[in-house]
Design a protein around this motif. Structure first.
Motif, short mmCIF file in Angstrom:
data_model
loop_
_atom_site.label_atom_id
_atom_site.label_comp_id
_atom_site.label_asym_id
_atom_site.label_seq_id
_atom_site.Cartn_x
_atom_site.Cartn_y
_atom_site.Cartn_z
N SER A 1 0.78 -1.11 0.07
CA SER A 1 -0.13 0.07 -0.16
C SER A 1 0.76 1.31 0.09
O SER A 1 0.43 2.24 0.41
N GLN B 1 0.73 2.88 -5.67
CA GLN B 1 -0.77 3.24 -5.92
C GLN B 1 -0.89 3.80 -7.48
O GLN B 1 0.02 4.58 -7.96
N ASN C 1 -5.48 5.49 -11.40
CA ASN C 1 -6.60 5.30 -11.05
C ASN C 1 -7.27 5.37 -9.55
O ASN C 1 -8.21 6.05 -9.32
N GLN C 2 -6.30 4.78 -8.87
CA GLN C 2 -6.47 4.74 -7.31
C GLN C 2 -6.62 6.14 -6.72
O GLN C 2 -7.27 6.57 -5.93
N ASP D 1 -6.72 3.91 -1.57
CA ASP D 1 -8.01 3.69 -2.54
C ASP D 1 -9.20 3.98 -1.80
O ASP D 1 -10.25 3.82 -2.83
N THR D 2 -9.24 4.26 -0.75
CA THR D 2 -10.95 4.50 -0.18
C THR D 2 -10.58 5.50 0.93
O THR D 2 -9.44 5.95 1.29
#
Length: 319
Positions: free
Chosen positions: A189, A194, A197-198, A291-292
């Motif tokens: 991570s 990364q 798109n993320q 990504d979130t």
């Protein structure tokens, strides 16, 4: 009259056939649920290797991505297991899994995602898929949740259930035990890993209106207070803390949302829980997230971990 009776008879027959189809595939695992199942199995296996009192991180993927267990272990000189997997599996299962690994003398650190505090037999596709593949788990749930899960089954999920796991299937992608270290923390991570798109996903995220949908009287508080009583009876310490969360101006400017975050700690304390910290102090800008709105990058995880150590130190050091 006969046509009406025939219609209702056909309707009942179709409903019965559907129920039988759903029941017939209960317990059959699907590819979508495998990463969650394997992740919990991996983490339970890690916990069984530890005899000494330990620190267990309990929650969803906010715990998985946001805390460095190695740093905690070095700081407090006790083994650390990260039990975080996916908040979508919801509060009943998260608590059950925590109970399965916690033993007398342990401490549980709970950076629970905010929707978990508003659980009231709430369901989502992750729960439907997973709980139906685990009849033992489904049987333990309260009947309102059982009914909701059964009525939410889609034809696609039934077909997947009958197909089962394809031969040669393996869990791939970012999520799963293949991307977890020996403590159960997420790996891979780092900012360098990364994708564009993320990054775009994180930068496009909009506010989550948890305050608007929040209720002080829901099943979440019953589950959490019951969990607290269970822990107290076994000399297990539960410490609730704010999860890392993507900051949005709305959380300051909207009175309903701001009220939710500023009053949640006091509400938790009134329910008999030990809640440390203020949620707004643990919200960070987009470049901290992978990504979130809950998944910190590996680099940002170090900052959050240091803040958590400072927060929980006075409690941990007195044990």
């Amino acid at each position: 009259m006969k046509s009406i009776l025939g219609f209702f008879g056909g309707l009942c027959g179709a409903a019965l056939l559907w129920v039988l189809l759903v029941i017939g595939q209960l317990g059959n695992a699907t590819p979508d649920s495998q990463w969650v199942r394997q992740s919990y199995a991996y983490k339970r296996a890690l916990s069984r290797k530890i005899a000494a009192p330990k620190l267990v991180l309990v929650g969803g993927s906010a715990a998985l991505f946001s805390i460095n267990s190695i740093v905690l272990e070095d700081q407090y000189h006790r083994p650390v297991i990260n039990l975080g997997v996916n908040a979508g599996i919801s509060l009943p299962y998260i608590i059950d899994q925590a109970k399965a690994v916690l033993t007398p003398g342990d401490t549980a650190l709970l950076p629970l995602e905010y929707p978990l505090y508003n659980y009231h037999y709430t369901i989502n596709p992750v729960m439907v898929d997973f709980y139906l593949s685990e009849p033992g788990v489904l049987a333990k749930q309260a009947w309102p949740l059982q009914l909701k899960l059964l009525f939410a089954v889609t034809p696609k999920r039934v077909i997947q259930g009958y197909r089962g796991i394809p031969r040669g299937f393996t869990v791939q992608g970012l999520y799963g035990p293949h991307h977890m270290n020996a403590h159960g923390d997420q790996t891979h991570s780092e900012v360098a890993k990364q994708s564009e798109n993320q990054k775009a996903i994180v930068n496009s995220l909009t506010p989550r209106y948890y305050g608007k949908n929040f209720s002080k009287n829901n099943e979440a508080w019953n589950l959490l207070t019951s969990f607290q009583h269970w822990a107290d009876s076994r000399s297990i310490c539960l410490i609730f803390i704010p999860p890392s969360f993507l900051f949005q101006e709305t959380y300051l400017m909207d009175p309903v949302e701001n009220h939710f975050y500023t009053t949640l700690p006091d509400l938790a304390r009134k329910k008999g829980l030990t809640y440390l910290g203020s949620p707004l102090d643990y919200m960070f800008p987009p470049d901290y997230y992978f990504d979130t709105p809950y998944h910190l990058t590996a680099e940002a995880r170090e900052l959050y971990t240091s803040l958590i150590i400072e927060l929980i130190g006075p409690v941990i050091n007195t044990q």
